[in-house]
Design a protein around this motif. Structure first.
Motif, PDB file in Angstrom:
ATOM      1  N   VAL A  21      -9.869   4.787   1.498  1.00  0.00           N
ATOM      2  CA  VAL A  21     -10.286   3.075   1.097  1.00  0.00           C
ATOM      3  C   VAL A  21      -9.601   2.472   2.556  1.00  0.00           C
ATOM      4  O   VAL A  21      -8.984   2.580   3.002  1.00  0.00           O
ATOM      5  CB  VAL A  21      -9.308   2.752   0.187  1.00  0.00           C
ATOM      6  N   TYR A  22     -10.871   1.623   2.879  1.00  0.00           N
ATOM      7  CA  TYR A  22     -10.873   1.073   4.242  1.00  0.00           C
ATOM      8  C   TYR A  22     -10.647  -0.818   3.991  1.00  0.00           C
ATOM      9  O   TYR A  22     -10.820  -1.221   2.921  1.00  0.00           O
ATOM     10  CB  TYR A  22     -12.147   1.022   4.708  1.00  0.00           C
ATOM     11  N   LEU A  27      -6.350  -7.149   0.839  1.00  0.00           N
ATOM     12  CA  LEU A  27      -6.546  -5.786   1.961  1.00  0.00           C
ATOM     13  C   LEU A  27      -7.504  -4.934   1.666  1.00  0.00           C
ATOM     14  O   LEU A  27      -8.199  -4.428   2.498  1.00  0.00           O
ATOM     15  CB  LEU A  27      -5.251  -5.021   1.766  1.00  0.00           C
ATOM     16  N   GLU A  28      -7.968  -4.589   0.402  1.00  0.00           N
ATOM     17  CA  GLU A  28      -9.117  -3.698   0.095  1.00  0.00           C
ATOM     18  C   GLU A  28     -10.417  -4.293  -0.053  1.00  0.00           C
ATOM     19  O   GLU A  28     -11.275  -3.797  -0.010  1.00  0.00           O
ATOM     20  CB  GLU A  28      -8.490  -2.684  -1.192  1.00  0.00           C
ATOM     21  N   MET A  29     -10.338  -5.683  -0.373  1.00  0.00           N
ATOM     22  CA  MET A  29     -11.786  -6.214  -0.760  1.00  0.00           C
ATOM     23  C   MET A  29     -12.084  -7.231   0.398  1.00  0.00           C
ATOM     24  O   MET A  29     -13.405  -7.424   0.535  1.00  0.00           O
ATOM     25  CB  MET A  29     -11.801  -6.827  -2.245  1.00  0.00           C
ATOM     26  N   GLY A  30     -10.940  -7.875   1.045  1.00  0.00           N
ATOM     27  CA  GLY A  30     -11.626  -8.907   1.981  1.00  0.00           C
ATOM     28  C   GLY A  30     -11.172 -10.420   1.727  1.00  0.00           C
ATOM     29  O   GLY A  30     -11.181 -11.152   2.728  1.00  0.00           O
ATOM     30  N   LYS A  31     -11.271 -10.793   0.591  1.00  0.00           N
ATOM     31  CA  LYS A  31     -11.277 -12.132   0.234  1.00  0.00           C
ATOM     32  C   LYS A  31      -9.975 -12.864   0.901  1.00  0.00           C
ATOM     33  O   LYS A  31      -9.044 -12.242   0.914  1.00  0.00           O
ATOM     34  CB  LYS A  31     -11.501 -12.686  -1.254  1.00  0.00           C
ATOM     35  N   VAL A  64       0.894  -1.286   0.004  1.00  0.00           N
ATOM     36  CA  VAL A  64       0.026   0.033  -0.005  1.00  0.00           C
ATOM     37  C   VAL A  64       0.905   1.262  -0.105  1.00  0.00           C
ATOM     38  O   VAL A  64       0.543   2.117  -0.680  1.00  0.00           O
ATOM     39  CB  VAL A  64      -0.917  -0.080   1.398  1.00  0.00           C
ATOM     40  N   GLY A  65       1.946   1.122   0.754  1.00  0.00           N
ATOM     41  CA  GLY A  65       2.668   2.451   1.067  1.00  0.00           C
ATOM     42  C   GLY A  65       3.609   2.810  -0.591  1.00  0.00           C
ATOM     43  O   GLY A  65       3.820   4.176  -0.403  1.00  0.00           O
ATOM     44  N   THR A  66       3.746   1.916  -1.386  1.00  0.00           N
ATOM     45  CA  THR A  66       4.464   2.273  -2.493  1.00  0.00           C
ATOM     46  C   THR A  66       3.535   2.435  -3.643  1.00  0.00           C
ATOM     47  O   THR A  66       3.934   2.690  -4.889  1.00  0.00           O
ATOM     48  CB  THR A  66       5.513   1.310  -3.045  1.00  0.00           C
ATOM     49  N   LEU A  67       2.182   2.455  -3.438  1.00  0.00           N
ATOM     50  CA  LEU A  67       1.337   2.288  -4.486  1.00  0.00           C
ATOM     51  C   LEU A  67       1.039   3.999  -4.957  1.00  0.00           C
ATOM     52  O   LEU A  67       0.652   4.630  -4.025  1.00  0.00           O
ATOM     53  CB  LEU A  67      -0.093   1.610  -3.958  1.00  0.00           C
ATOM     54  N   GLU A  68       0.874   4.078  -6.127  1.00  0.00           N
ATOM     55  CA  GLU A  68       0.546   5.467  -6.716  1.00  0.00           C
ATOM     56  C   GLU A  68      -0.799   5.590  -6.568  1.00  0.00           C
ATOM     57  O   GLU A  68      -1.860   4.660  -7.008  1.00  0.00           O
ATOM     58  CB  GLU A  68       0.963   5.523  -8.297  1.00  0.00           C
ATOM     59  N   LEU A 113      -6.825   2.261   5.003  1.00  0.00           N
ATOM     60  CA  LEU A 113      -5.720   1.767   4.275  1.00  0.00           C
ATOM     61  C   LEU A 113      -4.902   2.905   3.706  1.00  0.00           C
ATOM     62  O   LEU A 113      -3.660   2.783   3.984  1.00  0.00           O
ATOM     63  CB  LEU A 113      -6.201   0.787   2.932  1.00  0.00           C
ATOM     64  N   THR A 114      -5.517   3.691   3.127  1.00  0.00           N
ATOM     65  CA  THR A 114      -4.774   4.894   2.491  1.00  0.00           C
ATOM     66  C   THR A 114      -5.978   5.720   1.687  1.00  0.00           C
ATOM     67  O   THR A 114      -7.064   5.512   1.971  1.00  0.00           O
ATOM     68  CB  THR A 114      -3.838   4.518   1.053  1.00  0.00           C
TER      69      THR A 114
END
Length: 489
Positions: free
Chosen positions: A33-34, A99-103, A9-13, A42-43
Motif C-alpha cells: 500500500v502506497y 496517508l493511504e488516500m491523500g486527502k 501504520v506500525g501498530t495496524l493489524e 506505507l506497509t
C-alpha cells in the motif's frame, strides 16, 4: 493533536479477518500500500485468494442464522459502541485516511465524522424494523407482513472514502442482521482494517464481519458470486465494473445495490447569488480533490453571469495550496496514483485541443507524488470528452447556456444520473428542476448533499438502490408475507 504516521501504520493489524480472528492469506502472499503524496510504500497487507474468499463465506454462512436471531437492541448497541470508538479515535482514523488516500487532514477528519454517523444512524434504525398486521379486504384472512435479513452479503468498497464507504455498507448490514464479507479497495485497505478492529472490539460476533483485502479482486469476487450461499451484493465503484457485476449476479439472482459513476451538472442561473455559487462550486468540485462520484463535473452557467462566475471561480481555484495532505495549510492533496493523474491530464488536453481556454492550472505538478493543479477551463466545446466522462480530478469546465430549457437539456445529456447542483433564487424554477432533472439527488443552493440521514443513490447508469436514510436498511431486508385464517371463523 495529530497522530504520528509511523505509529498509526506500525501498530495496524494488516492481515485478513475471517471468523473472528486475524490470519495470513492462505498462500502467505502480501501486496503493498502506497502513500500517493510521496509514492513510497506505507506497509504490506495480506493478499486474499479465492480460497480465502470461500473461507470468509463459510464463516458468514455459518454465523447467519444465529446473527439473524440476535435481538435488534443488541445489534444497535454494538453499532453505538463502534460509533463511540471511532469518534474517540478520530485522529488516528484521519491520519490513516490521509496517508493511504491523500486527502488533506482537515478533509479526512470530516470523513471520520461523516463515516461515524452511519454507525450512529443505523444503530437507531436497527430497533425500528417494522411490519404490519391487517385484515384482508374480504375479511376472510389476516395479512402478516414482516422483514427478515437478506443473508450473507458481499460488500465491495472504493478507494476514495475508505471509512465512509465501509460504514455506509457495514452499518445497515449489522442493523438488519446480515453477515458480511467486506472486500476493501486494494489502494486503500488500511482504514477498513482499523475499522474492523474497532467493530470486533465493539462486540461483533465471530463470522458476522469478514474482511478480505486482495490485489486480485476478480478471482476472489467471482468465486463468491457463483456460490448459492451468498444472497446480496453491494458495490460502489465505476459503472463499467458495476455492469459486469450485475451480469454476474444474475446467475444466483442476487439482491444488488449499485452506487456507480456520475457526471454531475452544476447549474448557475442569472438570478443566483454568484458568490454563494462559487463557494458551492468549490465544495462540489474540490472535495476529495475531485475524486468523488458526487463531484461537479460540468459547470453550466447562464450567459449573463458566466464571465463573473468564471472569473471568481478562477481566482479562488488559483489560490488553492497543493501539497501533501499531512502538511498544514494544504487545500488540495495528490490524486490516488499516476494512472489517475494521467487520465485527468489527457481529458484536459483533449478539451484544449478542441478550443477550451485554460484560465488556471492545466498541468501536473512536478516532483514526487501524484499532484495536479486546480484547473478552470472556459469555452469548452460540447463534444469535449471531459463533459461526458468522469474527470475524478480538480478540473472545472465551464459551459454557457441561454435558457432554462437549454440548461435542463444539457444537464440530462448524459448516461449518468447520480446528483445535480442548482443555484437559483427562483422558487418556481426550483420546483420545475426537481421534476425535470434526471438525478437521484439534487443540491439546491448547496455544494454537498451527502448525509447519513438521506437516501444516497442515483438513476440511469449511476446505479440501483439507496444507502443511508430510512431507505438504507431496506437494502438488507427481504419482505415476507403470511396469510392467516380468520381468528373469528
Amino acid at each position: 493533536m495529530t497522530s504520528k504516521p509511523n505509529t498509526v501504520v506500525g501498530t495496524l493489524e494488516s492481515r485478513l479477518f475471517i471468523n473472528g480472528r486475524w490470519r495470513n492469506a492462505e498462500n502467505d502472499k502480501t501486496f503493498q500500500v502506497y502513500n500517493p503524496a510521496t509514492g513510497e510504500v506505507l506497509t504490506s497487507v495480506s493478499d486474499a485468494s479465492a480460497a480465502d474468499g470461500r473461507a470468509a463465506l463459510d464463516a458468514a454462512a455459518s454465523a447467519q442464522r444465529q446473527w439473524a436471531r440476535t435481538a435488534p437492541r443488541v445489534r444497535s448497541e454494538i453499532l453505538r459502541s463502534a460509533f463511540d470508538a471511532v469518534t474517540a479515535r478520530a485522529e488516528e482514523f484521519a491520519t490513516l485516511i490521509t496517508l493511504e488516500m491523500g486527502k488533506p487532514l482537515a478533509e479526512a477528519r470530516a470523513e471520520v465524522t461523516y463515516g461515524a454517523e452511519y454507525l450512529r444512524w443505523f444503530a437507531e434504525e436497527a430497533v425500528r424494523i417494522g411490519g404490519r398486521y391487517t385484515t384482508a379486504p374480504d375479511g376472510r384472512t389476516r395479512l402478516l407482513v414482516h422483514k427478515r435479513p437478506v443473508g450473507p452479503s458481499l460488500l465491495i468498497t472504493p478507494w476514495n472514502f475508505p471509512l465512509a464507504m465501509a460504514t455506509r455498507k457495514i452499518a445497515p448490514a449489522i442493523a438488519a442482521g446480515c453477515t458480511m464479507i467486506l472486500k476493501p479497495a486494494a489502494l486503500t485497505p488500511l482504514t477498513s482494517l482499523l475499522l474492523t478492529n474497532v467493530l470486533a472490539d465493539a462486540g461483533v460476533p465471530a463470522g458476522v464481519l469478514n474482511v478480505v483485502p486482495t490485489s486480485t479482486a476478480g478471482a476472489v469476487v467471482s468465486g463468491l458470486m457463483t456460490d448459492s450461499r451468498l444472497r446480496k451484493l453491494s458495490f460502489t465503484g465505476s459503472t463499467e465494473v458495476g455492469r459486469r457485476l450485475l451480469a454476474d449476479s444474475a446467475t444466483q439472482v442476487l439482491r444488488t445495490s449499485m452506487e456507480l459513476g456520475g457526471n454531475a451538472p452544476f447549474l448557475v442561473f442569472e438570478d443566483a447569488d454568484i458568490d454563494a455559487a462559487v463557494e458551492g462550486a468549490l465544495q462540489a468540485k474540490l472535495r476529495n480533490m475531485g475524486e468523488a462520484c458526487t463531484a461537479a463535473n460540468r459547470f453550466l452557467v447562464q450567459e449573463s453571469v458566466a464571465d463573473e462566475f468564471t472569473d471568481k471561480l478562477t481566482q479562488r481555484m488559483a489560490a488553492m495550496v497543493v501539497g501533501p495532505g499531512m502538511s498544514a495549510g494544504t487545500h488540495i492533496g495528490p490524486l490516488i496514483d499516476e494512472e489517475s493523474r494521467a487520465k485527468v491530464h489527457e481529458l484536459v488536453e483533449n478539451a484544449v485541443r478542441g478550443g477550451a481556454v485554460v484560465r488556471t492550472g492545466g498541468s501536473p505538478v512536478d516532483g514526487p507524488g501524484y499532484f495536479y493543479r486546480p484547473t478552470v477551463l472556459a469555452d469548452v466545446e460540447p463534444d469535449a470528452r471531459l463533459l461526458r466522462e468522469e474527470i475524478f480530478g480538480p478540473v472545472a469546465p465551464v459551459v454557457r447556456f441561454a435558457t432554462e430549457d437549454q440548461a435542463v437539456a444539457a444537464a440530462n445529456n448524459t448516461e449518468y444520473g447520480l446528483v445535480a447542483y442548482v443555484y437559483t433564487k427562483d422558487t418556481g424554477r426550483t420546483l420545475r428542476l426537481l421534476e425535470e432533472i434526471e438525478s437521484g439527488m439534487l443540491g439546491i443552493n448547496v455544494g454537498v448533499v451527502s448525509n447519513p440521514a438521506a437516501p444516497f443513490g442515483g438513476v440511469k447508469q449511476s446505479g440501483l438502490g439507496r444507502e443511508g436514510g430510512t431507505e438504507g436498511i431496506d437494502e438488507y431486508l427481504e419482505t415476507r408475507y403470511a396469510g392467516l385464517s380468520d381468528p373469528y371463523a
